[in-house]
Design an enzyme around this catalytic site. Structure first.
Site, PDB file in Angstrom:
ATOM      1  CB  SER A  99      -1.256   0.065   1.387  1.00  0.00           C
ATOM      2  OG  SER A  99      -1.450   1.079   1.765  1.00  0.00           O
ATOM      3  CE1 TYR A 111      -4.191  -2.338   4.957  1.00  0.00           C
ATOM      4  CE2 TYR A 111      -3.162   0.389   4.452  1.00  0.00           C
ATOM      5  CZ  TYR A 111      -3.788  -0.925   3.747  1.00  0.00           C
ATOM      6  OH  TYR A 111      -4.196  -1.199   2.528  1.00  0.00           O
TER       7      TYR A 111
END
Length: 297
Positions: free
Chosen positions: A171, A184
């Site tokens: 990401s 995350y």
């Protein structure tokens, strides 16, 4: 501005005869309507489902793996409805025995595993103080340990074959602060390091390993995350579009096409890399186009 649609099949079969095992192939958050290229659409797929379809359209047989067998089956059936070859398996990718069993079953379907694609991921909000230890551990297990386990049980197969490609979904949150979701971001940063480590160790054995770092995407998961806020779909998605320098959000198709390239022989000399697919978001601060007058629009 005209944006080319990737919804319909494209030409090219550079993965003909290959077998892809895709973890996270289902869609956890189905929606009746979504957002695609600046307008409301009833055909918006999550990244896993779209990527599985892209692989199949490029000629690969796809084993669709998800913790939810129904979700994996739905993706496999969609591939078969378009003339592709697909299988469906359920797996808890945080458990070693479950992953081992899934890889063995996948191998039995095709006799080889050419591509391992790791798409599984969850997010929990909160910085280091706000994020509970339980949530932190869960995110690390799902986002990182799952990739370690799939590589652990797939690499020996690829090593025997003398060839293979691994694609890990990272990401842009791994390299840029977006919102406070420390678990995350940390997990995706670790995914990049895992990718580099695997690539370096197995390069001489014909196995390539790369990652894709998506930016802002229009997916059912984005909508579902805001469903309790009684949001206006068009207003929210238009706002997200405008936050991207290209003025539109990417879709699962963009990730899928990047993955198909990295899995193909056309990418034979590419390994250990993180391909950012983000419409320019990580190269601009703030994420708006330069207007030539010393300020941003």
């Amino acid at each position: 501005m005209s944006i080319p649609s990737l919804l319909n099949p494209r030409s090219g079969h550079q993965l003909e005869g290959r077998h892809v095992v895709l973890f996270g192939a289902g869609t956890a958050n189905e929606v009746e309507q979504g957002w695609s290229l600046g307008q409301i659409s009833d055909k918006v797929y999550g990244v896993g489902k779209a990527t599985a379809l892209v692989y199949a359209r490029h000629g690969a047989a796809v084993t669709c793996v998800d913790i939810d067998l129904d979700a994996a089956t739905a993706t496999a059936e969609l591939i078969r409805s378009q003339g592709g070859q697909a299988f469906a398996l359920a797996c808890d990718a945080t458990r070693s025995e479950s992953v081992k069993d899934t890889i063995e079953k996948s191998l039995s379907y095709n006799g080889r595993i050419d591509v391992l694609h790791n798409n599984i991921g969850i997010a929990k909000m909160g910085g280091p103080v706000e994020c509970s230890e339980e949530n932190f551990d869960q995110v690390i297990a799902v986002n990182l340990k799952s990739m370690y386990l799939t590589c652990k049980w797939t690499l020996p197969i690829m090593e025997r074959q003398g060839k293979g490609a691994i694609i890990n979904i990272s990401s842009f949150a791994a390299i840029r602060f977006t919102v406070p979701w420390i678990a995350y971001s940390a997990s995706k940063g670790a995914v990049n390091a895992l990718t580099m480590g695997v690539a370096a160790q197995y390069a001489a054995k014909g196995i390539r390993c790369n990652a894709i770092a998506p930016g802002m995407l229009s997916t059912p998961m984005v909508q579902s995350a805001h469903k309790d806020n009684h949001f206006d779909l068009e207003e929210m998605m238009s706002s997200r579009d405008n936050a991207v320098p290209m003025r539109w959000q990417g879709e699962g198709w963009d990730v899928g096409e990047a993955a198909a390239f990295l899995a193909s022989d056309e990418a034979r000399f590419i390994t250990g890399q993180v391909l950012v697919v983000d419409g320019g978001s990580t190269i601009m601060m703030p994420s708006k186009p330069w207007n030539g007058a010393g300020v941003v629009n």
